[in-house]
Every structure is written in C-alpha cells, then in structure tokens.
Scaffold this motif. Structure first.
Motif, PDB file in Angstrom:
ATOM      1  N   ILE A 183       4.313  -1.285 -13.224  1.00  0.00           N
ATOM      2  CA  ILE A 183       3.013  -1.780 -12.753  1.00  0.00           C
ATOM      3  C   ILE A 183       2.691  -1.174 -11.388  1.00  0.00           C
ATOM      4  CG2 ILE A 183       1.791  -3.841 -11.938  1.00  0.00           C
ATOM      5  CD1 ILE A 183       3.382  -5.372 -14.164  1.00  0.00           C
ATOM      6  N   LEU A 184       3.675  -1.137 -10.506  1.00  0.00           N
ATOM      7  CA  LEU A 184       3.441  -0.585  -9.171  1.00  0.00           C
ATOM      8  C   LEU A 184       3.100   0.898  -9.252  1.00  0.00           C
ATOM      9  CD1 LEU A 184       6.314  -2.299  -7.127  1.00  0.00           C
ATOM     10  CD2 LEU A 184       3.991  -3.110  -7.563  1.00  0.00           C
ATOM     11  N   ARG A 185       3.804   1.629 -10.123  1.00  0.00           N
ATOM     12  CA  ARG A 185       3.563   3.073 -10.205  1.00  0.00           C
ATOM     13  C   ARG A 185       2.249   3.377 -10.896  1.00  0.00           C
ATOM     14  NH1 ARG A 185       9.562   3.933 -10.773  1.00  0.00           N
ATOM     15  NH2 ARG A 185      10.133   4.418  -8.621  1.00  0.00           N
ATOM     16  N   ALA A 186       1.721   2.416 -11.659  1.00  0.00           N
ATOM     17  CA  ALA A 186       0.396   2.622 -12.245  1.00  0.00           C
ATOM     18  C   ALA A 186      -0.669   2.534 -11.158  1.00  0.00           C
ATOM     19  CB  ALA A 186       0.131   1.585 -13.330  1.00  0.00           C
ATOM     20  N   CYS A 187      -0.325   1.897 -10.048  1.00  0.00           N
ATOM     21  CA  CYS A 187      -1.268   1.762  -8.932  1.00  0.00           C
ATOM     22  C   CYS A 187      -1.213   3.001  -8.043  1.00  0.00           C
ATOM     23  CB  CYS A 187      -0.924   0.500  -8.134  1.00  0.00           C
ATOM     24  SG  CYS A 187      -1.835   0.348  -6.608  1.00  0.00           S
ATOM     25  N   THR A 188      -0.013   3.460  -7.719  1.00  0.00           N
ATOM     26  CA  THR A 188       0.150   4.645  -6.885  1.00  0.00           C
ATOM     27  C   THR A 188       1.535   5.249  -7.110  1.00  0.00           C
ATOM     28  OG1 THR A 188       0.341   5.463  -4.618  1.00  0.00           O
ATOM     29  CG2 THR A 188       0.898   3.171  -4.967  1.00  0.00           C
ATOM     30  N   GLN A 189       1.649   6.566  -6.859  1.00  0.00           N
ATOM     31  CA  GLN A 189       2.973   7.192  -6.914  1.00  0.00           C
ATOM     32  C   GLN A 189       3.752   6.889  -5.649  1.00  0.00           C
ATOM     33  OE1 GLN A 189       2.542  11.495  -7.773  1.00  0.00           O
ATOM     34  NE2 GLN A 189       0.430  10.869  -8.133  1.00  0.00           N
ATOM     35  N   GLN A 190       3.087   6.434  -4.624  1.00  0.00           N
ATOM     36  CA  GLN A 190       3.722   6.191  -3.328  1.00  0.00           C
ATOM     37  C   GLN A 190       4.411   4.829  -3.332  1.00  0.00           C
ATOM     38  OE1 GLN A 190       3.821   8.649  -0.929  1.00  0.00           O
ATOM     39  NE2 GLN A 190       2.949   9.763  -2.662  1.00  0.00           N
ATOM     40  N   VAL A 191       5.446   4.707  -4.154  1.00  0.00           N
ATOM     41  CA  VAL A 191       6.191   3.455  -4.274  1.00  0.00           C
ATOM     42  C   VAL A 191       7.620   3.689  -3.803  1.00  0.00           C
ATOM     43  CG1 VAL A 191       7.080   1.704  -5.848  1.00  0.00           C
ATOM     44  CG2 VAL A 191       4.823   2.714  -6.256  1.00  0.00           C
ATOM     45  N   GLU A 192       8.099   2.877  -2.893  1.00  0.00           N
ATOM     46  CA  GLU A 192       9.487   2.965  -2.429  1.00  0.00           C
ATOM     47  C   GLU A 192      10.194   1.651  -2.745  1.00  0.00           C
ATOM     48  OE1 GLU A 192       9.987   3.944   1.731  1.00  0.00           O
ATOM     49  OE2 GLU A 192      12.038   3.210   1.748  1.00  0.00           O
ATOM     50  N   PRO A 193      10.994   1.615  -3.807  1.00  0.00           N
ATOM     51  CA  PRO A 193      11.716   0.373  -4.120  1.00  0.00           C
ATOM     52  C   PRO A 193      12.817   0.147  -3.092  1.00  0.00           C
ATOM     53  CG  PRO A 193      11.709   1.936  -5.974  1.00  0.00           C
ATOM     54  CD  PRO A 193      11.276   2.686  -4.769  1.00  0.00           C
ATOM     55  N   LEU A 194      12.997  -1.102  -2.657  1.00  0.00           N
ATOM     56  CA  LEU A 194      14.053  -1.432  -1.693  1.00  0.00           C
ATOM     57  C   LEU A 194      15.224  -2.091  -2.389  1.00  0.00           C
ATOM     58  CD1 LEU A 194      12.074  -2.920   1.299  1.00  0.00           C
ATOM     59  CD2 LEU A 194      13.156  -0.707   1.111  1.00  0.00           C
ATOM     60  N   SER A 195      14.928  -2.826  -3.443  1.00  0.00           N
ATOM     61  CA  SER A 195      15.966  -3.495  -4.223  1.00  0.00           C
ATOM     62  C   SER A 195      15.310  -3.800  -5.557  1.00  0.00           C
ATOM     63  CB  SER A 195      16.412  -4.785  -3.532  1.00  0.00           C
ATOM     64  OG  SER A 195      15.344  -5.711  -3.544  1.00  0.00           O
ATOM     65  N   LEU A 196      16.029  -4.519  -6.429  1.00  0.00           N
ATOM     66  CA  LEU A 196      15.437  -4.848  -7.728  1.00  0.00           C
ATOM     67  C   LEU A 196      14.118  -5.589  -7.551  1.00  0.00           C
ATOM     68  CD1 LEU A 196      18.099  -6.178 -10.238  1.00  0.00           C
ATOM     69  CD2 LEU A 196      17.003  -3.937 -10.139  1.00  0.00           C
ATOM     70  N   ASP A 197      13.988  -6.375  -6.484  1.00  0.00           N
ATOM     71  CA  ASP A 197      12.828  -7.281  -6.438  1.00  0.00           C
ATOM     72  C   ASP A 197      11.815  -6.982  -5.349  1.00  0.00           C
ATOM     73  OD1 ASP A 197      13.726  -8.657  -4.082  1.00  0.00           O
ATOM     74  OD2 ASP A 197      12.822 -10.486  -4.890  1.00  0.00           O
ATOM     75  N   GLU A 198      11.974  -5.884  -4.618  1.00  0.00           N
ATOM     76  CA  GLU A 198      10.943  -5.598  -3.620  1.00  0.00           C
ATOM     77  C   GLU A 198      10.669  -4.110  -3.468  1.00  0.00           C
ATOM     78  OE1 GLU A 198      12.079  -6.461   0.531  1.00  0.00           O
ATOM     79  OE2 GLU A 198      14.037  -6.995  -0.252  1.00  0.00           O
ATOM     80  N   ALA A 199       9.450  -3.802  -3.047  1.00  0.00           N
ATOM     81  CA  ALA A 199       9.047  -2.405  -2.894  1.00  0.00           C
ATOM     82  C   ALA A 199       7.880  -2.299  -1.918  1.00  0.00           C
ATOM     83  CB  ALA A 199       8.625  -1.828  -4.242  1.00  0.00           C
ATOM     84  N   TYR A 200       7.819  -1.127  -1.275  1.00  0.00           N
ATOM     85  CA  TYR A 200       6.651  -0.793  -0.456  1.00  0.00           C
ATOM     86  C   TYR A 200       5.716   0.101  -1.252  1.00  0.00           C
ATOM     87  CZ  TYR A 200       9.310  -2.024   3.803  1.00  0.00           C
ATOM     88  OH  TYR A 200      10.027  -2.656   4.773  1.00  0.00           O
ATOM     89  N   LEU A 201       4.417  -0.068  -1.053  1.00  0.00           N
ATOM     90  CA  LEU A 201       3.418   0.848  -1.605  1.00  0.00           C
ATOM     91  C   LEU A 201       2.555   1.358  -0.458  1.00  0.00           C
ATOM     92  CD1 LEU A 201       3.930  -1.341  -3.974  1.00  0.00           C
ATOM     93  CD2 LEU A 201       1.753  -0.565  -4.845  1.00  0.00           C
ATOM     94  N   ASP A 202       2.259   2.645  -0.474  1.00  0.00           N
ATOM     95  CA  ASP A 202       1.295   3.185   0.472  1.00  0.00           C
ATOM     96  C   ASP A 202      -0.019   3.395  -0.270  1.00  0.00           C
ATOM     97  OD1 ASP A 202      -0.328   4.769   2.096  1.00  0.00           O
ATOM     98  OD2 ASP A 202       1.410   5.685   3.087  1.00  0.00           O
ATOM     99  N   VAL A 203      -1.039   2.590   0.065  1.00  0.00           N
ATOM    100  CA  VAL A 203      -2.328   2.684  -0.638  1.00  0.00           C
ATOM    101  C   VAL A 203      -3.422   3.200   0.306  1.00  0.00           C
ATOM    102  CG1 VAL A 203      -1.787   0.938  -2.383  1.00  0.00           C
ATOM    103  CG2 VAL A 203      -2.788   0.219  -0.221  1.00  0.00           C
ATOM    104  N   THR A 204      -2.979   3.950   1.326  1.00  0.00           N
ATOM    105  CA  THR A 204      -3.939   4.493   2.298  1.00  0.00           C
ATOM    106  C   THR A 204      -5.045   5.289   1.604  1.00  0.00           C
ATOM    107  OG1 THR A 204      -2.043   4.746   3.768  1.00  0.00           O
ATOM    108  CG2 THR A 204      -4.098   5.767   4.478  1.00  0.00           C
ATOM    109  N   ALA A 205      -4.669   6.022   0.552  1.00  0.00           N
ATOM    110  CA  ALA A 205      -5.641   6.897  -0.106  1.00  0.00           C
ATOM    111  C   ALA A 205      -6.649   6.125  -0.966  1.00  0.00           C
ATOM    112  CB  ALA A 205      -4.905   7.921  -0.961  1.00  0.00           C
ATOM    113  N   HIS A 206      -6.368   4.860  -1.259  1.00  0.00           N
ATOM    114  CA  HIS A 206      -7.295   4.080  -2.086  1.00  0.00           C
ATOM    115  C   HIS A 206      -8.474   3.624  -1.233  1.00  0.00           C
ATOM    116  CE1 HIS A 206      -3.790   4.143  -4.559  1.00  0.00           C
ATOM    117  NE2 HIS A 206      -4.242   3.295  -5.456  1.00  0.00           N
ATOM    118  N   ASN A 207      -9.684   3.778  -1.738  1.00  0.00           N
ATOM    119  CA  ASN A 207     -10.803   3.306  -0.910  1.00  0.00           C
ATOM    120  C   ASN A 207     -11.214   1.874  -1.285  1.00  0.00           C
ATOM    121  OD1 ASN A 207     -11.932   3.847  -3.305  1.00  0.00           O
ATOM    122  ND2 ASN A 207     -13.372   5.415  -2.603  1.00  0.00           N
TER     123      ASN A 207
END
Ligand code: TTP
Ligand code: MG
Length: 348
Positions: free
Chosen positions: A88-112
């Motif tokens: 689901i997260l990768r469908a939003c952006t490729q800029q996904v950094e998983p930290l563990s099974l249950d958390e991740a950062y997304l960079d959505v700067t490019a989304h307007n």
C-alpha cells in the motif's frame, strides 16, 4: 521543504491476534512468552490501561492484569500483514523506507496534495485491506514525523507544520529525540535539562563534550532540524537459480529434467523472497563444455514450466556441445512500472 509521513501500526502483533481471533476483541491481550521467564513483545491498549508494556516480563504483566491473555508470537502472520502494508505504501510513492515490520517513512514532497490527506488515505487503505489500524505523523522531516505519529495513537494522525516547529520543540522532552536513549536523558536531567527548549540553551561545544560526535547532530535535532533523507531499500531486479553438473549433460532429456528441478526451486523462491513482485521476463542460461555460454529470454508475466522448457530447448540447440551449467530465472518489472500497476489496483 520536505513533506515526510511516518506510518506506525497500532499495537501491531496484538492487533493481528485480535483480528485473527475475534473472540479476543475488547479483552486485554499481549503477545509473548508464556513461561515463567517469558517477556511480552507488545500488548493491546486494553492491557496498557493496566500498566502492561512491551519488554515487560510476563509474570509481572499478569500480576498487574490477572485477566491478561498472552498469545504466542506468530511471526509469519505479522510478516504477511507487514508485506501488505508495504504494498500500500509503495503504491503511494517509491520513496518508502521501512524501519521495522510495523513502521516506515514516506517522502511525499513530490506530491502536490496535503500530506494530511495522503496520510488519511493510506490509513484508510491499510484498514480496509488488512483489518488493522495505523497512526501517522506528518512533518517537514523524519524526526518530527516519527514523534508526531505517537501523538494521536491509536488510530490517529498528527501534523507538525513548518510554522509549528519552534513551539512544538520548546516543550518536547529530550527523551523523545531520536538517538537520545534513557542514558542520554538521565545525563541531561542531572544538568537540569528536561525539554528541548532547555537543551537549545547549551552551546554546540558543550553538546560535543557531553555526547561526542552525536552532539553536533543533537544541536540540530533539538531545534527540530533534521536533513536525513528517506532512503528506500533497493528492490532486487531479478531472481534466478543455477546448477553446475558434476558430469556434463549430453542430451536434451537430461537437461529438461534438471530444468524441472530448477523451476520448482524458483517457484518456491518467488513465493518467499519475492512475494508481491511482478514478473516481466523469464530467462534461461546455459554453459557448454567448451565454456561458451548463452542466454535466452522472453517477455512473460506468469512464468510456467512450458515457457522455461521452450527457452531451454532453443538455448540447448544453439551448440552441439554437452552442457555443464543450467540457470533459470525471472526479471521483475521495475518499480516505476510496478507503482503504476499498484496505483491502478488501489484505485479500483
Ligand atoms: P512498536 O511500534 O514499538 O509497538 P506497537 O506497534 O506494539 O504499539 P504502538 O501502538 O505503540 O505502536 O513495535 C512494533 C512491534 O514490534 C510490536 O507489535 C511487537 C514488536 N516489538 C517487540 O517484539 N519487542 C519490543 O520490545 C517492542 C517495543 C516491539
Ligand atoms: Mg507500532
């Protein structure tokens, strides 16, 4: 100015247990070791009301909450849920950094669109797809986004806008800063420093004396400044198996039997290591007894045995030599293409 979202699942392992066993709903539930020396990995919010916590010995938790239901860890189930969330997260952006099974950062700067809106949609998609809730933090950097995702837990979200950063940091306890452990916050408490506002009063050289190189980072972090980029992990581009034979294979039937074996291994690996990936091409590789080699590939969405046999047949007949190695593999669609497809599926 970046736009970062931090997603964190609510009481993750416990939430999966309650989802899978609806009779647990509304009851205090923990996941962990049941023996005398067992420890909880986590517990749901009902159990937290009694004071139960992650990493607490099970006997202690049971003393606080005698009705606590302690479930054994079922890691595979949590991994499955985690993989779905990542899709689901990768469908939003490729800029996904998983930290563990249950958390991740997304960079959505490019989304307007507003980070707030994107976070809401992601949380909605997670809940409808997995039956689990997540909380989100939205902020101009990673540190603030991670702190913010804790602010409205469970099943909530909180945004720290650029204008809010100074006020937000002033009262924030230093212990909330990424990298300041209990040791660090004790050290600071002895100096009378409890909030980030107080920490901001210490000059850079003092922080360096106290914390070494981390002191320089801390100087920025306690002011709400953090320029660490979101770093997506590279996805593998292909997956293959190969085998070198003790004795060269002289005929087609021998090669075909080996290929059947390699194919079965490949299918297992695809289910495991590459679950959720989309195949773009199938290929085979052959090395001959004279050390010449050849590969043959074709466009292919669903790699089946017939496809690989056809590829191998052609590669095999390119030489009259006997065969010393066979490989079989697939190449995956790259992430750009994958995102397009996922996006379509999400929209449906
Ligand atoms: P967390 O996100 O720290 O906790 P949580 O998701 O259970 O609860 P919250 O709602 O506060 O986010 O950790 C995620 C999972 O990692 C958790 O469900 C179980 C596991 N875990 C451990 O195995 N050991 C630990 O010490 C912690 C903290 C977590
Ligand atoms: Mg969590």
């Amino acid at each position: 100015m970046r736009k970062i979202i931090h997603i964190d699942m609510d009481c993750f392992y416990a939430a999966v247990e309650v989802r899978d066993f609806p009779e647990l709903a509304g009851k205090p539930v923990a996941v962990g070791g049941q023996s005398a020396r067992g420890v909880l990995t986590t517990c749901n919010y009902e159990a937290r009301r009694f004071g139960c916590r992650s990493a607490m010995p099970t006997f202690k938790a049971l003393r606080m909450c005698p009705d606590l239901i302690v479930r054994p860890v079922r890691f595979e189930r949590y991994r499955e849920a985690s993989n779905k969330v990542r899709e689901i997260l990768r469908a939003c952006t490729q800029q996904v950094e998983p930290l563990s099974l249950d958390e991740a950062y997304l960079d959505v700067t490019a989304h307007n669109r507003y980070g707030w809106t994107i976070a809401k949609e992601i949380r909605g998609a997670i809940e409808s797809t997995t039956g689990l809730t997540a909380s989100a933090g939205i902020a101009p950097n990673k540190m603030l986004a991670k702190i913010a995702s804790d602010w409205r837990k469970p099943n909530g979200q909180f945004a720290v806008t650029p204008e809010m950063v100074d006020t937000f940091m002033r009262d924030l306890p230093v212990a909330k800063i990424w990298g300041v452990g209990p040791k660090g916050s004790n050290k600071l408490a002895k100096l009378g420093v409890v909030s980030c506002g107080e920490l901001q009063q210490l000059p850079a050289h003092r922080l360096r004396e106290l914390f070494g190189r981390f002191g320089d980072e801390l100087f920025n972090l306690c002011r709400g400044l953090d320029d660490r980029p979101v770093e997506p992990r590279r996805l593998r581009k292909s997956l293959s198996n190969e085998r070198t034979f003790e004795r060269n294979l002289e005929d087609w039937e021998g090669c075909r039997d080996e290929l059947d074996r390699l194919y079965r291994e490949l299918v297992d690996d695809l289910d495991g290591k590459a679950a959720g990936r989309q195949v773009a091409k199938a290929f085979v590789k052959v090395k001959f007894s004279d050390f010449t080699r050849t590969t043959k590939e074709c466009v292919c969405r669903k790699p089946d045995l017939e496809t690989f046999r056809a590829l191998l047949r052609e590669a095999f007949h390119r030489s009259g030599e006997s065969v010393r190695l066979i490989g079989a593999g697939v190449r995956f669609r790259d992430e750009d293409q994958q995102d397009e497809v996922d996006q379509l599926e999400l929209d449906l």
